[in-house]
Design an enzyme around this catalytic site. Structure first.
Site, PDB file in Angstrom:
ATOM      1  N   GLU A  13      10.409  28.148   1.448  1.00  0.00           N
ATOM      2  CA  GLU A  13       9.321  28.308   2.424  1.00  0.00           C
ATOM      3  C   GLU A  13       8.120  29.068   1.853  1.00  0.00           C
ATOM      4  O   GLU A  13       7.588  29.991   2.494  1.00  0.00           O
ATOM      5  CB  GLU A  13       9.845  28.994   3.691  1.00  0.00           C
ATOM      6  CG  GLU A  13      10.811  28.132   4.476  1.00  0.00           C
ATOM      7  CD  GLU A  13      11.245  28.754   5.792  1.00  0.00           C
ATOM      8  OE1 GLU A  13      10.844  29.900   6.087  1.00  0.00           O
ATOM      9  OE2 GLU A  13      11.993  28.097   6.535  1.00  0.00           O
ATOM     10  N   GLU A  30      17.067  22.910   6.044  1.00  0.00           N
ATOM     11  CA  GLU A  30      17.280  23.852   7.152  1.00  0.00           C
ATOM     12  C   GLU A  30      16.951  23.125   8.448  1.00  0.00           C
ATOM     13  O   GLU A  30      15.826  22.662   8.635  1.00  0.00           O
ATOM     14  CB  GLU A  30      16.399  25.110   7.038  1.00  0.00           C
ATOM     15  CG  GLU A  30      16.853  26.117   6.011  1.00  0.00           C
ATOM     16  CD  GLU A  30      16.072  27.428   6.096  1.00  0.00           C
ATOM     17  OE1 GLU A  30      15.717  27.850   7.225  1.00  0.00           O
ATOM     18  OE2 GLU A  30      15.817  28.020   5.039  1.00  0.00           O
TER      19      GLU A  30
END
Length: 503
Positions: free
Chosen positions: A172, A291
């Site tokens: 991320e 995710e």
């Protein structure tokens, strides 16, 4: 209400990569400590791993587990988790405002993966660190011997390399919350150079570059374009993440969120194709959706720890969403979307596996049990392997915030040629009435229903607990049948079903 589905043997999407049904474990809350690892627990083995959790994980047949993060990895020194435990440092984890003892590191995680029957998917720190730490970690894990890092691994008790093939280039990195956050050009250049160094060690590695943390990011989808223009020739997958929320308690909108997921996948797939064309490349890059899950139930209770009000606790309860029956329907829709987009989504990781927004829950020194969402994940992982069918669906729908004419029936189909089976996963999004479904089986010879599992409940808020572990669970269905090339079944209001046909 009626719905009609056409499944044709020759109209397919893709062979499904088994890794679509992977999972994720991060050093976050109780995922590791009192999750998979609890020395002294009545079921613990000689390595301190909880046997009751291992049993539940093995049943899922999880193909790959991503580790050690997540936000955690962006300030993690992998060297802290090797060598004698008594010499390992306690570190402050900036991502989740907790303390990390490093009792579990790469050796312990590798041992757990072997016991669980799964493979490792490792992430390197491109937040606070970079290329050098990544190449050293790779050498430590994969080199047979005769070098500094591989010989250190042998001295630490593991002579044979683990030969990990799947690696994530950070986590991320588009997020301002991330330690070491970078803009797309900064990250793209670092990821490209790190990938080149790792490929100089082993050209057969599969590398995952960070895409957008979610589709509402202000940099999406420009982030993917820029990062892929830097990395396209040296990576194999771009990572996407998405969490699904229903704080307003609007079930209709909640269960339409997988249409937003589908647009997210389509947009990034188009961006991949754009960069491929711009570079005149012959390479294919795919999506690693590493995710995903429902996540909103625990947000309020987590704030005190995440804001630092409790100091730096060890393995506190964080992100411990208690899932209800409504979440079963959502997870079923998410998995159906991944199956339908298995031509571009090759890896998926439910986040996470134990205690932290997870299908499995534990109590310290106590039991482990299946949360409600364990079951659709289980059915897809066990029976959703083979070739995804390109289904034609004719069904009434409804308008939502996320899309218009959302079909009440969400369905995916998988043909397993080796087993000679068809498996259909179906969700009835309508809460008012049952839907009679007919599936025309074109090009398939004969067929008999061999398994029919139904999940339904009178209360969308119903949950499983340590005291009542069977409140929400699948039951054998009745009435599904194949006649004259048509599979017929009835879907109760708000229900999830799996129907398997032996051809």
């Amino acid at each position: 209400m009626k719905a009609h589905v056409t499944a044709h043997k020759d109209y397919t999407v893709s062979r499904i990569d088994d890794r679509l049904y992977g999972a994720f474990l991060e050093h976050l809350g109780r995922a590791v400590y009192t999750g998979i690892y609890e020395p002294g627990h009545p079921t613990a083995d000689e390595n301190g791993f909880r046997g009751d959790v291992l049993e539940l994980v093995r049943a899922l047949n999880v193909p790959v587990v991503r580790y050690p993060g997540g936000n955690f990895v962006s300030a993690y020194n992998w060297e802290d988790g090797i060598g004698p435990r008594e010499d390992r440092p306690v570190r402050l984890d900036l991502a989740w405002h907790t303390s990390e003892t490093n009792e579990v590191g790469i050796h312990e995680f590798a041992d757990w993966c072997r016991a669980a029957g799964t493979e490792m998917m490792l992430a390197v720190n491109l937040g606070s660190r970079g290329l050098d730490a990544a190449r050293n970690f790779l050498e430590y894990c994969n080199h047979p011997g005769g070098s500094y890092w591989s010989d250190l691994r042998a001295r630490n008790g593991r002579r044979e390399p683990w030969d990990v093939k799947l690696w994530c280039l950070g986590n991320e990195m588009d997020g301002p919350w991330q330690v070491g956050h970078k803009d797309a050009h900064e990250y793209g250049k670092l990821a490209a150079e790190t990938a080149k160094a790792m490929r100089a060690f082993d050209k057969s590695l599969e590398l995952v570059v960070c895409g957008s943390s979610h589709s509402d990011m202000p940099t999406y989808p420009e982030w993917e374009r820029v990062v892929l223009e830097h990395t396209y020739e040296v990576v194999d997958h771009v990572s996407l993440h998405m969490y699904f929320r229903n704080p307003e308690k609007n079930t209709a909108n909640f269960l339409a969120l997988n249409h937003k997921l589908d647009r997210y996948i389509e947009t990034v797939a188009s961006t991949i194709n754009f960069v491929k064309a711009k570079k005149r490349s012959k390479r294919n890059v795919y999506i690693s959706f590493d995710e995903w899950n429902v996540w909103y139930h625990s947000n309020k209770q987590d704030r005190a720890i995440l804001d630092g009000g409790n100091g730096w606790p060890l393995a506190p309860g964080l992100l411990e969403d208690i899932y209800n029956f409504e979440d079963v329907l959502q997870v079923g829709c998410i998995l159906n979307t991944f199956i339908r987009r298995s031509d571009v989504v090759k890896i998926g990781c439910i986040a996470q596996l134990v205690n932290v927004i997870a299908p499995i829950m534990t109590e310290r020194s106590g039991p482990a049990w299946r949360q409600t969402i364990y079951y659709p994940y289980y059915f897809a992982s066990i029976h959703g392997r083979g070739t995804a069918l390109n289904l034609l669906v004719d069904c009434p729908g409804y308008d939502s915030e996320h899309d218009d004419n959302v079909p009440y029936v969400d369905v995916s189909g998988v043909h397993n040629e080796e087993e000679g089976t068809l498996t259909f996963f179906l969700v009835n999004r309508c809460g008012l009435e049952a839907i009679d479904v007919e599936v025309s089986l074109k090009g398939f010879a004969g067929g008999t229903v061999i398994d029919h599992q139904v999940m339904t409940h009178t209360d969308l808020e119903a949950v499983n607990t340590a005291a009542d572990q069977q409140n929400v669970r699948p039951r054998s269905g009745s009435g599904a049948r194949v006649a004259d090339g048509v599979l017929a079944a009835s879907l109760p209001a708000y229900s999830y079903q799996m129907i398997r046909v032996k051809l």
